[in-house]
Design a protein around this motif. Sequence first.
Motif, short mmCIF file in Angstrom:
data_model
loop_
_atom_site.label_atom_id
_atom_site.label_comp_id
_atom_site.label_asym_id
_atom_site.label_seq_id
_atom_site.Cartn_x
_atom_site.Cartn_y
_atom_site.Cartn_z
N THR A 102 0.47 -1.49 0.05
CA THR A 102 -0.10 0.23 -0.17
C THR A 102 0.94 1.75 0.18
N SER A 103 0.09 2.18 -0.82
CA SER A 103 1.07 3.77 -1.09
C SER A 103 1.04 4.31 0.32
N ASN A 104 1.59 5.36 0.72
CA ASN A 104 1.95 6.32 1.74
C ASN A 104 -0.02 6.69 1.37
N PRO A 105 0.35 7.96 0.22
CA PRO A 105 -1.02 8.35 0.16
C PRO A 105 -2.10 7.69 -0.11
N GLY A 106 -2.24 6.39 -0.51
CA GLY A 106 -2.72 5.33 -0.67
C GLY A 106 -3.57 4.96 1.13
N PHE A 107 -3.20 4.98 1.32
CA PHE A 107 -3.03 4.57 2.91
C PHE A 107 -4.05 6.15 3.50
N ARG A 108 -3.34 7.25 3.01
CA ARG A 108 -4.10 8.03 3.44
C ARG A 108 -5.87 8.32 3.58
N ASN A 109 -6.13 8.12 2.14
CA ASN A 109 -7.09 8.01 1.15
C ASN A 109 -8.08 7.15 1.57
N GLY A 110 -6.84 6.60 1.70
CA GLY A 110 -8.38 4.93 2.22
C GLY A 110 -9.04 5.51 3.95
N LEU A 111 -8.02 5.73 4.47
CA LEU A 111 -8.51 6.30 5.70
C LEU A 111 -9.76 7.40 5.82
N ARG A 112 -9.15 7.90 4.70
CA ARG A 112 -10.56 9.20 4.44
C ARG A 112 -11.57 8.77 3.99
N LYS A 113 -11.65 7.84 2.83
CA LYS A 113 -12.75 7.44 2.40
C LYS A 113 -13.17 6.71 3.53
N ALA A 114 -12.81 5.87 4.63
CA ALA A 114 -13.62 5.32 5.83
C ALA A 114 -14.34 5.78 6.65
N LEU A 115 -13.67 6.88 7.11
CA LEU A 115 -14.22 7.87 8.06
C LEU A 115 -15.24 8.50 7.34
N SER A 116 -15.23 8.70 5.45
CA SER A 116 -16.46 9.76 5.12
C SER A 116 -17.74 9.05 5.41
N THR A 117 -17.06 7.71 5.08
CA THR A 117 -18.16 6.31 5.32
C THR A 117 -18.62 5.67 6.30
N TYR A 118 -18.21 5.71 7.29
CA TYR A 118 -18.42 4.84 8.57
C TYR A 118 -18.52 5.61 10.06
N GLY A 119 -18.07 6.91 9.84
CA GLY A 119 -17.70 7.85 10.39
C GLY A 119 -18.27 9.04 10.92
N SER A 120 -18.81 9.65 12.10
CA SER A 120 -19.47 11.57 11.77
C SER A 120 -18.95 12.02 12.17
N GLY A 121 -19.36 13.45 11.82
CA GLY A 121 -18.20 15.06 11.62
C GLY A 121 -16.62 14.83 11.36
N GLN A 122 -16.10 15.82 11.18
CA GLN A 122 -15.32 16.22 10.38
C GLN A 122 -13.63 15.86 11.02
N TYR A 123 -13.16 15.74 10.25
CA TYR A 123 -11.43 14.18 10.37
C TYR A 123 -10.50 15.12 9.66
N ASP A 124 -8.90 15.39 10.41
CA ASP A 124 -8.29 15.59 9.69
C ASP A 124 -7.06 13.92 9.55
N VAL A 125 -6.72 14.26 9.00
CA VAL A 125 -5.85 12.98 8.41
C VAL A 125 -4.66 13.26 8.41
N VAL A 126 -3.60 13.17 8.77
CA VAL A 126 -2.35 13.97 8.43
C VAL A 126 -1.31 12.95 8.46
N ALA A 127 -0.14 13.77 6.86
CA ALA A 127 0.80 13.10 7.20
C ALA A 127 1.82 13.68 7.60
N LEU A 128 2.40 12.83 8.71
CA LEU A 128 3.72 12.98 9.80
C LEU A 128 5.67 12.86 8.89
N ARG A 129 6.53 13.67 9.56
CA ARG A 129 7.42 13.41 8.86
C ARG A 129 8.32 13.74 8.89
N PRO A 130 8.53 13.13 10.53
CA PRO A 130 9.99 13.40 11.67
C PRO A 130 11.12 14.36 11.46
#
Length: 222
Positions: A102-130
């Motif tokens: 799974t690509s890094n962008p694909g992982f984040r996009n998948g989380l966004r899709k899941a949250l918009s489908t199964y969650g309620s409210g607003q979410y932030d999905v953020v890439a971390l590059r320490p």
Amino acid sequence: MTRTPRMTALIGAAILAPPLLAAATVAPAHAAQTAPRAAVVAPAPSAEVAATKSVSIKVQKQQRDYWCAPAAGRALLSRLISSGLPSQSKLAGYMGTKSSGTSNPGFRNGLRKALSTYGSGQYDVVALRPGSQSAFLTNVKAGVGSKKVALAYRVLFGYKPWGSQVNNKTGHLMVVRGYTTGSGTKILWWDPWDNTYHTASLAKSWASVKKGGRYGTVAAKS
């Protein structure tokens, strides 16, 4: 990807608390003293008390060799979706997971899709590059300690923070679910490969994250 202001704390520089200054004990001045006074001995500084901060996650062993991302993503989502978590198969579809991973962008996009489908409210999905060990710890403290969520980090399969190191450079996604403070800071991990919990030193944890390319992801309520 544009970072939202709400998640700035997750990627900002570490804030260092000012050092505690011990107040000096000064005896009152007198013109004369009839008897010598006992020397005032300051108590020895106590060691920092270790404490653990962690979050509870719903875990499930990855169901295919290359489904570490769907399994890790499901654990992250369990902090944000109270019931009806998507299956690993559904998340693999959202993330565009293939036999190569799974690509890094694909992982984040998948989380966004899941949250918009199964969650309620607003979410932030953020890439971390320490860029440093201290920045990595700041991310963990902000996610687990402040937002009360878990984080996902990419490592190399043969270079996990615990156990023997082997020559396996396959990318692998694991979950940070907590940390300890004290004289020896440690990171609490969950590995979807075999559904096991581990504790590793901050130094070894950062070394694994660094070797994996310094890629992390966190999802939280806006």
